[in-house]
Write a protein that holds these residues in place. Sequence first.
Motif, PDB file in Angstrom:
ATOM      1  N   ARG A  14       0.848  -1.201   0.000  1.00 12.38           N
ATOM      2  CA  ARG A  14       0.000   0.000   0.000  1.00 12.38           C
ATOM      3  C   ARG A  14       0.881   1.249   0.000  1.00 12.38           C
ATOM      4  O   ARG A  14       0.625   2.191  -0.746  1.00 12.38           O
ATOM      5  N   VAL A  15       1.916   1.275   0.824  1.00 11.97           N
ATOM      6  CA  VAL A  15       2.755   2.476   0.919  1.00 11.97           C
ATOM      7  C   VAL A  15       3.786   2.562  -0.197  1.00 11.97           C
ATOM      8  O   VAL A  15       4.164   3.656  -0.603  1.00 11.97           O
ATOM      9  N   VAL A  16       4.242   1.423  -0.702  1.00  9.80           N
ATOM     10  CA  VAL A  16       5.181   1.424  -1.826  1.00  9.80           C
ATOM     11  C   VAL A  16       4.334   1.450  -3.099  1.00  9.80           C
ATOM     12  O   VAL A  16       3.861   0.437  -3.572  1.00  9.80           O
ATOM     13  N   ASN A  17       4.129   2.667  -3.610  1.00  5.18           N
ATOM     14  CA  ASN A  17       3.227   2.828  -4.750  1.00  5.18           C
ATOM     15  C   ASN A  17       3.957   2.972  -6.088  1.00  5.18           C
ATOM     16  O   ASN A  17       3.337   3.233  -7.106  1.00  5.18           O
ATOM     17  N   MET A  18       5.275   2.780  -6.067  1.00  3.17           N
ATOM     18  CA  MET A  18       6.039   2.789  -7.310  1.00  3.17           C
ATOM     19  C   MET A  18       6.274   1.338  -7.736  1.00  3.17           C
ATOM     20  O   MET A  18       6.457   0.466  -6.894  1.00  3.17           O
ATOM     21  N   THR A  19       6.266   1.103  -9.035  1.00  4.61           N
ATOM     22  CA  THR A  19       6.579  -0.237  -9.526  1.00  4.61           C
ATOM     23  C   THR A  19       8.079  -0.475  -9.383  1.00  4.61           C
ATOM     24  O   THR A  19       8.855   0.468  -9.189  1.00  4.61           O
ATOM     25  N   SER A  20       8.492  -1.715  -9.517  1.00  5.99           N
ATOM     26  CA  SER A  20       9.926  -2.007  -9.429  1.00  5.99           C
ATOM     27  C   SER A  20      10.690  -1.295 -10.547  1.00  5.99           C
ATOM     28  O   SER A  20      11.793  -0.805 -10.322  1.00  5.99           O
ATOM     29  N   GLU A  42       9.835   1.615 -11.965  1.00 10.15           N
ATOM     30  CA  GLU A  42       9.897   3.041 -11.601  1.00 10.15           C
ATOM     31  C   GLU A  42      10.947   3.277 -10.516  1.00 10.15           C
ATOM     32  O   GLU A  42      11.717   4.234 -10.591  1.00 10.15           O
ATOM     33  N   LEU A  43      10.975   2.411  -9.516  1.00  9.85           N
ATOM     34  CA  LEU A  43      11.935   2.569  -8.429  1.00  9.85           C
ATOM     35  C   LEU A  43      13.360   2.379  -8.932  1.00  9.85           C
ATOM     36  O   LEU A  43      14.249   3.157  -8.593  1.00  9.85           O
ATOM     37  N   ALA A  44      13.595   1.361  -9.755  1.00  7.38           N
ATOM     38  CA  ALA A  44      14.937   1.118 -10.292  1.00  7.38           C
ATOM     39  C   ALA A  44      15.412   2.329 -11.094  1.00  7.38           C
ATOM     40  O   ALA A  44      16.563   2.772 -10.945  1.00  7.38           O
ATOM     41  N   ALA A  45      14.533   2.873 -11.913  1.00  5.36           N
ATOM     42  CA  ALA A  45      14.896   4.054 -12.711  1.00  5.36           C
ATOM     43  C   ALA A  45      15.181   5.250 -11.796  1.00  5.36           C
ATOM     44  O   ALA A  45      16.155   5.985 -12.012  1.00  5.36           O
ATOM     45  N   GLY A  63      21.334   3.888  -5.666  1.00 10.41           N
ATOM     46  CA  GLY A  63      20.440   4.160  -4.552  1.00 10.41           C
ATOM     47  C   GLY A  63      21.014   3.755  -3.210  1.00 10.41           C
ATOM     48  O   GLY A  63      22.108   3.215  -3.104  1.00 10.41           O
ATOM     49  N   SER A  64      20.233   4.030  -2.189  1.00  9.25           N
ATOM     50  CA  SER A  64      20.624   3.691  -0.823  1.00  9.25           C
ATOM     51  C   SER A  64      20.455   2.191  -0.599  1.00  9.25           C
ATOM     52  O   SER A  64      19.795   1.500  -1.380  1.00  9.25           O
ATOM     53  N   ASP A  65      21.031   1.703   0.483  1.00  8.26           N
ATOM     54  CA  ASP A  65      20.854   0.287   0.834  1.00  8.26           C
ATOM     55  C   ASP A  65      19.371  -0.043   0.969  1.00  8.26           C
ATOM     56  O   ASP A  65      18.903  -1.056   0.447  1.00  8.26           O
ATOM     57  N   THR A  66      18.638   0.828   1.651  1.00  6.90           N
ATOM     58  CA  THR A  66      17.211   0.569   1.856  1.00  6.90           C
ATOM     59  C   THR A  66      16.468   0.592   0.532  1.00  6.90           C
ATOM     60  O   THR A  66      15.608  -0.254   0.285  1.00  6.90           O
ATOM     61  N   GLY A  67      16.792   1.540  -0.326  1.00  2.00           N
ATOM     62  CA  GLY A  67      16.148   1.602  -1.640  1.00  2.00           C
ATOM     63  C   GLY A  67      16.374   0.331  -2.441  1.00  2.00           C
ATOM     64  O   GLY A  67      15.448  -0.205  -3.065  1.00  2.00           O
ATOM     65  N   LEU A  71      11.203  10.055   0.097  1.00  2.00           N
ATOM     66  CA  LEU A  71      10.169   9.016   0.103  1.00  2.00           C
ATOM     67  C   LEU A  71      10.244   8.148  -1.154  1.00  2.00           C
ATOM     68  O   LEU A  71      10.035   6.937  -1.088  1.00  2.00           O
ATOM     69  N   MET A  72      10.570   8.760  -2.286  1.00  2.00           N
ATOM     70  CA  MET A  72      10.682   7.993  -3.525  1.00  2.00           C
ATOM     71  C   MET A  72      11.813   6.970  -3.434  1.00  2.00           C
ATOM     72  O   MET A  72      11.729   5.897  -4.027  1.00  2.00           O
ATOM     73  N   THR A  73      12.851   7.289  -2.682  1.00  2.57           N
ATOM     74  CA  THR A  73      13.944   6.343  -2.483  1.00  2.57           C
ATOM     75  C   THR A  73      13.456   5.093  -1.751  1.00  2.57           C
ATOM     76  O   THR A  73      14.030   4.027  -1.881  1.00  2.57           O
ATOM     77  N   LEU A  74      12.354   5.219  -1.024  1.00  2.14           N
ATOM     78  CA  LEU A  74      11.735   4.076  -0.334  1.00  2.14           C
ATOM     79  C   LEU A  74      10.624   3.435  -1.168  1.00  2.14           C
ATOM     80  O   LEU A  74       9.952   2.517  -0.709  1.00  2.14           O
ATOM     81  N   GLY A  75      10.406   3.959  -2.374  1.00  2.00           N
ATOM     82  CA  GLY A  75       9.379   3.396  -3.242  1.00  2.00           C
ATOM     83  C   GLY A  75       8.022   4.046  -3.138  1.00  2.00           C
ATOM     84  O   GLY A  75       7.036   3.545  -3.658  1.00  2.00           O
ATOM     85  N   HIS A  76       7.957   5.199  -2.453  1.00  2.00           N
ATOM     86  CA  HIS A  76       6.673   5.899  -2.298  1.00  2.00           C
ATOM     87  C   HIS A  76       6.758   7.277  -2.935  1.00  2.00           C
ATOM     88  O   HIS A  76       7.534   8.125  -2.504  1.00  2.00           O
TER      89      HIS A  76
END
Length: 110
Positions: A16-22, A24-27, A46-50, A100-105
């Motif tokens: 629910r909170v990670v609203n970017m696709t894999s 989108e996040l990779a890019a 990206g960061s380790d968490t990203g 937040l985008m670095t976390l996928g949101h």
Amino acid sequence: MSDALELDALWEDFHRVVNMTSAELAAWLRVRDADERTEPLPDRAGSDTGRQVLAILQKRRTDLTKDDLRVMAQVVDTVTAETDVENEPVAEDTERRHRLMTLGHDPLKA
């Protein structure tokens, strides 16, 4: 996780909170780490968490590790705390949006 219900709840909350696709996040992670002369290798962007969020997005629920579950809970807590109703993100707050985008949101994504 103590039981299947908690795992199900965490899985749902995370997605629910990670609203970017894999994709989108990779890019985003590649763009975020790039500078004028260099671009990071895709698996090092990206960061380790990203990178962990990206890896989790590419897994099935049955393949999650304890570390994945810890990261998922951390991401849910962070995104939830930063996107509460009183703290609604705005387009002008690019630093917060990018964090937040670095976390996928992406807070501006519907």
